[in-house]
Every structure is written in structure tokens, then in C-alpha cells.
Design an enzyme around this catalytic site. Structure first.
Site, short mmCIF file in Angstrom:
data_model
loop_
_atom_site.label_atom_id
_atom_site.label_comp_id
_atom_site.label_asym_id
_atom_site.label_seq_id
_atom_site.Cartn_x
_atom_site.Cartn_y
_atom_site.Cartn_z
N ASP A 49 16.85 72.43 69.98
CA ASP A 49 17.68 73.09 71.00
C ASP A 49 18.35 74.34 70.43
OD1 ASP A 49 19.55 71.82 69.38
OD2 ASP A 49 20.59 70.81 71.01
N SER A 50 18.16 74.58 69.14
CA SER A 50 18.59 75.85 68.55
C SER A 50 17.89 77.02 69.20
CB SER A 50 18.33 75.86 67.04
OG SER A 50 16.99 75.46 66.75
N ASP A 88 14.02 67.95 70.71
CA ASP A 88 15.45 67.67 70.89
C ASP A 88 15.77 67.32 72.34
OD1 ASP A 88 16.75 67.82 68.45
OD2 ASP A 88 17.13 69.96 68.58
N LYS A 118 14.64 63.65 69.42
CA LYS A 118 15.78 63.64 68.50
C LYS A 118 17.06 63.76 69.31
CE LYS A 118 16.96 67.20 65.77
NZ LYS A 118 18.39 67.42 66.16
N GLU A 120 21.60 63.54 68.90
CA GLU A 120 22.72 63.64 67.98
C GLU A 120 23.71 62.48 68.17
OE1 GLU A 120 24.56 67.48 68.39
OE2 GLU A 120 22.69 68.57 68.02
N GLU A 186 23.03 66.99 58.54
CA GLU A 186 23.33 68.42 58.59
C GLU A 186 24.71 68.70 58.03
OE1 GLU A 186 23.40 72.30 61.60
OE2 GLU A 186 22.58 70.39 62.29
#
Length: 273
Positions: A49-50, A88, A118, A120, A186
Site C-alpha cells: 500500500d506504499s 497488502d 498482508k 498490520e 518494521e
């Protein structure tokens, strides 16, 4: 098992089995050409999602939508053959609860062909991870600095220093116990990253963590020098393509204004030869 020697893409269990072995190689990808460039070298490719910050100019990842992830996931899928594709889950697509997470994860996998999603979060997401895994959705976890929580974390700061290390360790252990096949660490202090790597039975994928992690990931535009808005401490630039590209564009503009381009070799004769 290395990506260069593999003929078929690994499955999540293959990545899990790389724990403690040859370090796992990963990069982000958002487009078909970039995916093609890294496919032979990576064990898995992450549609991150970056993309919101790197390609769309957003100030954070919070504005990324499911539609954006599907579009970029489909593009990356056209460029990977030997690497597994992980995608993501964007902000707001899974935090409400396990059922919401399943619907959106299934949608992402169905539309893109990704091998895993993925998401978070640590302890707070353990129930959701277990729910997804039990229903056939492989999950890669992400703890430490979680960019989707930047507003509650107080910025993009190192996570887990001092007394906070125990909570981060608990996060990593919780996602492993819930069934995640790997976990991204991270912006975690090196010593803590090494402790977590030794404590959990699944591979740790470092980004700003430690060389002792079971694998590493970087945003490809960072390591190629294409994204130049800022450079994180943990990024190593393997090229300066942004500088090279700017110089090339300037040379092109100069040639056009001086009528040096197009030259005779770039245009077509009035009659066919």
C-alpha cells in the site's frame, strides 16, 4: 531454495520453511515492468500500500483504496512467474472484524491471484488472522512501525525501544500463534529484532530491523533511487535512477528545443524504400 533456481512460485508454506535458512529476498512492486525485473531474484513480491505515497503522491498510506490495490495487484500479477505475490490489505478493509477482513481478503485474492495477503497489527489482529487462516487465506503479518497507524503512533518512529519491547515481542508471538506464515518487522531496534527472530517459529522479514532477520524487504523505488521525496535511514540506494532520469529528460527537452530530435533516423520518408 533460491528464487534464481526455482521454476515455480513458492507457496506460503515454502516461505515458512525458509525460516533459519538462506535469507528470504523481497521487494515491493506496483507495475508489470517492475515486477518482471525483480521476479527472478525475489522469493516473494509485495504489492504494497506504499503505492499511495510512491506512485500516487499521497501523504501516507491511509488514502489507499481496495480498488487501487486490485488494479496494481493485477498489474504485478502479469509480471511474476517464479516469485510468490503477496498483497497488502489497505486501511479500513480489515480492522472492523474478522468477517469484514475475510470478505476483502477473498476479493483481493480472487481479483489479483495473490498467494497471500498482508495486514498490520499484532495482538489486536490475532483473532482476525486466525479467522482468515482457518478459511484458506494465508496471512503475512506486520508489526513494529505499522504505517496505517501512523496517527496513533505519533509519526514514523522506531518501535519497541526499552520497556516497549515486551509488547512488540508479544505482538510477534501472537501473530505466529494465530497462524501467520511470516511477519514483517518494521523499524525495530536491532537487538529486539534478533530476539524476536529467535523466539518465533515463522520467518521474520526485516525493513529497518536487523541483518539477523530471516529475510529483508525494501520499497523498490527507494532502493533504485526513483523515489526521492525523502530517504529513510534503513534504505540502501543501489542505483540513482531518479537523477539519471531527470538528466535524460533534460537532455531530451534540450534536443527538442534545438530541433536535434527527431533526427533523420527517427522519421519516415515520403515514399517507402
Amino acid at each position: 531454495m533460491s528464487a534464481t533456481a526455482r521454476k515455480t512460485a513458492p507457496l506460503p508454506d515454502d516461505i515458512r520453511a525458509m525460516k533459519g535458512g538462506t535469507p528470504i529476498v523481497s521487494l515491493t512492486a506496483y507495475t508489470t515492468p517492475m515486477a518482471q525485473m525483480m521476479d527472478a531474484q525475489c522469493d516473494f513480491v509485495l504489492v504494497g500500500d506504499s503505492v499511495g505515497m510512491v506512485l500516487h503522491g499521497l501523504p501516507s498510506t491511509l488514502g489507499v483504496t481496495m480498488e487501487m490495490m486490485v488494479m496494481h495487484g493485477q498489474a504485478v500479477a502479469r509480471g511474476v512467474r517464479s516469485a510468490m505475490m503477496v498483497i497488502d490489505m489497505p486501511f479500513g478493509s480489515y480492522e472492523e472484524g474478522p468477517a469484514q477482513a475475510f470478505r476483502n481478503a477473498a476479493h483481493l485474492m480472487r481479483e489479483t491471484g495473490a498467494g497471500a495477503v498482508k495486514l498490520e497489527g499484532g495482538v489486536a489482529m490475532a483473532e482476525t488472522i486466525a479467522f482468515l487462516v482457518a478459511r484458506g487465506i494465508p496471512v503475512m503479518a506486520h508489526v513494529g512501525l505499522t504505517p496505517q497507524s501512523v496517527n496513533t503512533l505519533g509519526g514514523y518512529t522506531v518501535q519497541g525501544r526499552g520497556a516497549a519491547g515486551a509488547a512488540l515481542m508479544a505482538d510477534a508471538q501472537a501473530v505466529a500463534q494465530a497462524g501467520a506464515f511470516a511477519v514483517v518487522l518494521e523499524k525495530v531496534p536491532q537487538g529486539l529484532a534478533d530476539e524476536i527472530t529467535g523466539a518465533v517459529p515463522i520467518p521474520t522479514i526485516g525493513i529497518g530491523a536487523s541483518a539477523g532477520c530471516d529475510g529483508q524487504i525494501l520499497v523498490v523505488d527507494d532502493m533504485l533511487g526513483l523515489f526521492t521525496a525523502f530517504k529513510a535511514k534503513f534504505v540502501k540506494r543501489y542505483a540513482e535512477l531518479g537523477i539519471t532520469g531527470e538528466a535524460a529528460i533534460a537532455a531530451y527537452a534540450e534536443d527538442v528545443r534545438a530541433r536535434r530530435f527527431p533526427g533523420p533516423e527517427h522519421v519516415f520518408a515520403d515514399a517507402a524504400p
